[in-house]
Design an enzyme around this catalytic site. Structure first.
Site, mmCIF file in Angstrom:
data_model
loop_
_atom_site.group_PDB
_atom_site.id
_atom_site.type_symbol
_atom_site.label_atom_id
_atom_site.label_comp_id
_atom_site.label_asym_id
_atom_site.label_seq_id
_atom_site.Cartn_x
_atom_site.Cartn_y
_atom_site.Cartn_z
ATOM 1 N N ASP A 12 0.803 -1.224 0.000
ATOM 2 C CA ASP A 12 0.000 0.000 0.000
ATOM 3 C C ASP A 12 0.836 1.276 0.000
ATOM 4 O O ASP A 12 0.431 2.289 0.575
ATOM 5 C CB ASP A 12 -0.986 0.011 1.193
ATOM 6 C CG ASP A 12 -1.900 -1.196 1.181
ATOM 7 O OD1 ASP A 12 -2.197 -1.703 0.080
ATOM 8 O OD2 ASP A 12 -2.325 -1.631 2.275
ATOM 9 N N LYS A 15 1.787 1.885 -5.208
ATOM 10 C CA LYS A 15 2.373 1.294 -6.431
ATOM 11 C C LYS A 15 1.463 1.507 -7.642
ATOM 12 O O LYS A 15 1.924 1.837 -8.727
ATOM 13 C CB LYS A 15 2.601 -0.223 -6.231
ATOM 14 C CG LYS A 15 3.599 -0.544 -5.128
ATOM 15 C CD LYS A 15 3.718 -2.038 -4.907
ATOM 16 C CE LYS A 15 2.477 -2.652 -4.283
ATOM 17 N NZ LYS A 15 2.177 -2.220 -2.924
ATOM 18 N N GLY A 39 -4.467 -4.624 -3.634
ATOM 19 C CA GLY A 39 -5.475 -3.612 -3.916
ATOM 20 C C GLY A 39 -4.721 -2.382 -4.371
ATOM 21 O O GLY A 39 -4.065 -1.726 -3.567
ATOM 22 N N HIS A 40 -4.717 -2.124 -5.672
ATOM 23 C CA HIS A 40 -3.929 -1.019 -6.228
ATOM 24 C C HIS A 40 -4.860 0.081 -6.723
ATOM 25 O O HIS A 40 -5.752 -0.171 -7.528
ATOM 26 C CB HIS A 40 -3.051 -1.532 -7.380
ATOM 27 C CG HIS A 40 -1.995 -2.514 -6.925
ATOM 28 N ND1 HIS A 40 -1.107 -3.103 -7.779
ATOM 29 C CD2 HIS A 40 -1.694 -2.988 -5.690
ATOM 30 C CE1 HIS A 40 -0.299 -3.897 -7.082
ATOM 31 N NE2 HIS A 40 -0.639 -3.854 -5.819
HETATM 32 P P1 GDP Z 1 -0.727 0.069 -3.573
HETATM 33 O O1 GDP Z 1 -1.287 -1.186 -3.030
HETATM 34 O O2 GDP Z 1 0.746 0.199 -3.320
HETATM 35 O O3 GDP Z 1 -1.039 0.303 -5.023
HETATM 36 O O4 GDP Z 1 -1.409 1.248 -2.752
HETATM 37 P P2 GDP Z 1 -2.963 1.377 -2.332
HETATM 38 O O5 GDP Z 1 -3.722 1.798 -3.524
HETATM 39 O O6 GDP Z 1 -3.425 0.169 -1.622
HETATM 40 O O7 GDP Z 1 -2.887 2.499 -1.243
HETATM 41 C C1 GDP Z 1 -2.381 3.770 -1.525
HETATM 42 C C2 GDP Z 1 -3.481 4.818 -1.227
HETATM 43 O O8 GDP Z 1 -2.905 6.095 -1.148
HETATM 44 C C3 GDP Z 1 -4.503 4.911 -2.324
HETATM 45 O O9 GDP Z 1 -5.728 5.307 -1.779
HETATM 46 C C4 GDP Z 1 -3.935 5.983 -3.232
HETATM 47 O O10 GDP Z 1 -4.904 6.647 -4.015
HETATM 48 C C5 GDP Z 1 -3.341 6.915 -2.214
HETATM 49 N N1 GDP Z 1 -2.150 7.646 -2.638
HETATM 50 C C6 GDP Z 1 -1.153 7.253 -3.471
HETATM 51 N N2 GDP Z 1 -0.178 8.180 -3.521
HETATM 52 C C7 GDP Z 1 -0.571 9.177 -2.692
HETATM 53 C C8 GDP Z 1 0.030 10.433 -2.285
HETATM 54 O O11 GDP Z 1 1.122 10.809 -2.683
HETATM 55 N N3 GDP Z 1 -0.699 11.184 -1.401
HETATM 56 C C9 GDP Z 1 -1.903 10.785 -0.919
HETATM 57 N N4 GDP Z 1 -2.525 11.575 -0.055
HETATM 58 N N5 GDP Z 1 -2.472 9.621 -1.275
HETATM 59 C C10 GDP Z 1 -1.813 8.837 -2.144
HETATM 60 P P1 IMO Z 2 -0.808 -4.364 -2.102
HETATM 61 O O1 IMO Z 2 -0.351 -4.971 -3.401
HETATM 62 C C1 IMO Z 2 -0.801 -4.553 2.231
HETATM 63 C C2 IMO Z 2 -0.644 -8.561 4.033
HETATM 64 C C3 IMO Z 2 -1.828 -9.075 4.819
HETATM 65 C C4 IMO Z 2 -1.137 -10.009 5.788
HETATM 66 C C5 IMO Z 2 -0.034 -10.612 4.945
HETATM 67 C C6 IMO Z 2 -0.377 -11.958 4.331
HETATM 68 O O2 IMO Z 2 -2.112 -3.668 -2.194
HETATM 69 O O3 IMO Z 2 0.276 -3.513 -1.525
HETATM 70 P P2 IMO Z 2 -1.949 -12.756 2.355
HETATM 71 O O4 IMO Z 2 -3.411 -12.569 2.134
HETATM 72 O O5 IMO Z 2 -1.086 -12.211 1.270
HETATM 73 O O6 IMO Z 2 -1.589 -14.188 2.680
HETATM 74 O O7 IMO Z 2 -1.626 -11.909 3.682
HETATM 75 O O8 IMO Z 2 0.237 -9.680 3.922
HETATM 76 N N1 IMO Z 2 -0.936 -8.110 2.669
HETATM 77 C C7 IMO Z 2 -0.929 -6.832 2.264
HETATM 78 N N2 IMO Z 2 -0.772 -5.685 2.958
HETATM 79 N N3 IMO Z 2 -0.931 -4.499 0.905
HETATM 80 C C8 IMO Z 2 -1.069 -5.629 0.181
HETATM 81 O O9 IMO Z 2 -1.076 -5.633 -1.163
HETATM 82 C C9 IMO Z 2 -1.125 -6.874 0.870
HETATM 83 N N4 IMO Z 2 -1.270 -8.160 0.479
HETATM 84 C C10 IMO Z 2 -1.139 -8.907 1.576
HETATM 85 O O10 IMO Z 2 -2.496 -8.023 5.475
HETATM 86 O O11 IMO Z 2 -0.524 -9.295 6.829
HETATM 87 MG MG MG Z 3 -2.824 -1.811 -1.805
#
Ligand code: GDP
Ligand code: IMO
Ligand code: MG
Length: 456
Positions: A12, A15, A39-40
């Site tokens: 999170d 990416k 979850g991207h």
């Molecule tokens: P990922 O799993 O690495 O793709 O990241 P997620 O989408 O799960 O979580 C990142 C969250 O932060 C999302 O809600 C994005 O829209 C948000 N986000 C990404 N970059 C930034 C940033 O520079 N500032 C803020 N405030 N939010 C961001």
């Molecule tokens: P993205 O790609 C954040 C965490 C889970 C748990 C551990 C193992 O959005 O960054 P799993 O279901 O993979 O066996 O869970 O890894 N986890 C994540 N935390 N972002 C993710 O994906 C994750 N995918 C798994 O919360 O601690």
């Molecule tokens: Mg994510």
């Protein structure tokens, strides 16, 4: 060339946003590990997409590939594709025939084992990720290619399903239903196989990608999760079951290490730390029930720290994309990042979320750890040792809340000076240049310093 996007912390980090940012120059975007535990988020002109399996390039209409290193739940894949179509996108997704299939019994067993594990539970997303990779390593998995071949599919299921049923019933004492029934599984998964074939979705991933590269196309390799969740380099056992690190990008696609290594590897860094799930966290602020280990709760976070944690959690929207759980938050952990920079060989950094920290009087960073009376600068190899580490903090002056869209439009020099001091500290410590700075969730809310597809 290839550009590999890797999470440098605990997932999170943003990416999806960076894949989208640089995705304009890419022709194909491939995931190389993980499954629908990811979850991207991509925010395109205010429109927000949360993608779990479909590679993030889909928002810009790029071809997406789920590589052989992925574990694919066809049900969630087709749901996601259908939902995106309803929203007006036309995702072109290919799936590696060598990728493994998540079956309903994997999800069931993920839930059962998480309950059973108690203190060892990673707090998984319960998507069946771990049990599917277990079966892959145990050579009893079902692969995407098997869904296209009725005889092979039946043979695989007839071997494995009775074992899984016995595991659930006799070892864990659970009642089982159709998710452990060979005929039901065969019928359902044959249908998925037919749809994969009808829509011509399956590919030999390595050949597919290499052909694109040979034609002069740009390929982006989209990591899921993050380095500290890596099964080998993360905080085992509180990890996922695959290799998010850049080495996974070659094994998980079938492109050679020399091909991936000639490209760029961009480490995605969140300007502070957040994690959903259990395990130690030396720079944690406050705590979250059911996720922060008891011994850390007892260290007694003061009320001010709890307040700060809540502030950052709310400002940053730190609630799990997949499960909605509140994420634990902490200051940036430099030993974790030094470990990630080495394990991945980052050529550049994208540092996100500096807007979330704006307005604080001061911003801290865990610069090193005190470990058994010694100062150390990177993560120790066992999680028990990591749990004994105490962060030694450095304090930076805070930066003001500004109009971040304006900053993004004007470029690096417009970033508030104290934030630049913070960013340059991180870049110097990791000996890696900054390519981008995230100042908000939208595509336009990014300060682009370098485009890796254009670097010499
Ligand atoms: P990922 O799993 O690495 O793709 O990241 P997620 O989408 O799960 O979580 C990142 C969250 O932060 C999302 O809600 C994005 O829209 C948000 N986000 C990404 N970059 C930034 C940033 O520079 N500032 C803020 N405030 N939010 C961001
Ligand atoms: P993205 O790609 C954040 C965490 C889970 C748990 C551990 C193992 O959005 O960054 P799993 O279901 O993979 O066996 O869970 O890894 N986890 C994540 N935390 N972002 C993710 O994906 C994750 N995918 C798994 O919360 O601690
Ligand atoms: Mg994510």
């Amino acid at each position: 060339m290839t550009v590999t996007i890797v999470g440098s912390q605990l997932g999170d980090e943003g990416k999806g946003g960076v894949v989208d940012l640089y995705g304009d120059a890419a022709d194909v975007v491939a995931r190389y590990q993980g499954g629908d535990n990811a979850g991207h988020t991509v925010v395109d002109d205010g429109e927000k997409y949360k993608l779990s399996l479909v590679p993030s390039g889909a928002v810009r209409g790029k071809v997406g590939v789920l590589g052989n290193g992925c574990v694919v739940n066809p049900e969630t894949l087709f749901d996601e594709i259908d939902t995106l179509r309803e929203r007006g996108l036309d995702p072109d997704v290919r799936v590696a025939e060598r990728a493994h299939v998540i079956l309903p019994y994997h999800r069931a067993l993920d839930g059962i084992e998480e309950e059973e594990k108690e203190d060892l539970a990673a707090g998984t997303t319960k998507r069946g990720i771990g049990p599917t990779y277990e079966d892959k390593a145990g050579r009893r998995g079902v692969r995407i290619g098997d869904l296209l071949d009725p005889e092979v599919l039946r043979e695989r299921l007839e071997y494995v399903v009775p074992q899984k049923k016995a595991l659930a019933e006799d070892v864990f004492g659970k009642e089982t239903g159709e998710e452990f029934d060979v005929d039901h599984l065969y019928d359902t998964y044959r249908e998925y196989g037919e749809r994969l074939a009808e829509e011509d979705m399956t590919v030999d991933c390595g050949t597919f990608l290499q052909d694109h590269i040979d034609d002069g196309d740009n390929v982006m390799l989209e990591g899921a999760q993050g380095t500290s969740l890596d099964i080998d380099h993360g905080v085992y056992p509180y990890v996922t079951s695959s290799n998010p690190t850049s080495g996974g990008a070659t094994v998980g696609t079938g492109l050679g290490p020399t091909v991936v290594g000639q490209g760029e590897v961009v480490g995605i860094v969140k300007a502070y730390l957040s994690r959903v799930g259990t395990g130690p966290l030396p720079t944690e602020l406050g705590g979250v029930e059911d996720q922060t280990p008891d011994y850390e709760d007892e260290s007694g976070a003061g009320e001010a720290e709890e307040e700060l944690a809540t502030y950052i959690r709310d400002e940053g929207g730190e609630y799990g994309t997949v499960t909605g759980r509140p994420r634990r938050v902490g200051w940036l952990d430099m030993p974790m990042l030094r470990h990630a920079a080495r394990a991945n060989g980052f050529t550049g950094l994208a540092i996100n979320h500096i807007d979330v920290l704006a307005g604080l009087d001061e911003v801290k960073v865990g610069h090193s750890y005190e470990f058994d009376g010694e100062e150390i600068f990177t993560m120790p190899p066992t999680t028990e040792q990591w749990g004994r580490c105490e962060a030694t903090f450095r304090t930076f002056d805070g930066w003001p809340e500004v109009d971040w869209s304006e900053v993004a439009a004007e470029g690096y020099e417009a970033v508030p000076e104290n934030a630049r001091t913070y960013l340059e500290y991180v870049s110097d410590e990791l000996d890696t240049p900054i390519y981008a700075i995230g100042v908000g969730p939208g595509r336009e809310e990014t300060v682009i310093v370098e485009n890796p597809y254009e670097s010499p």
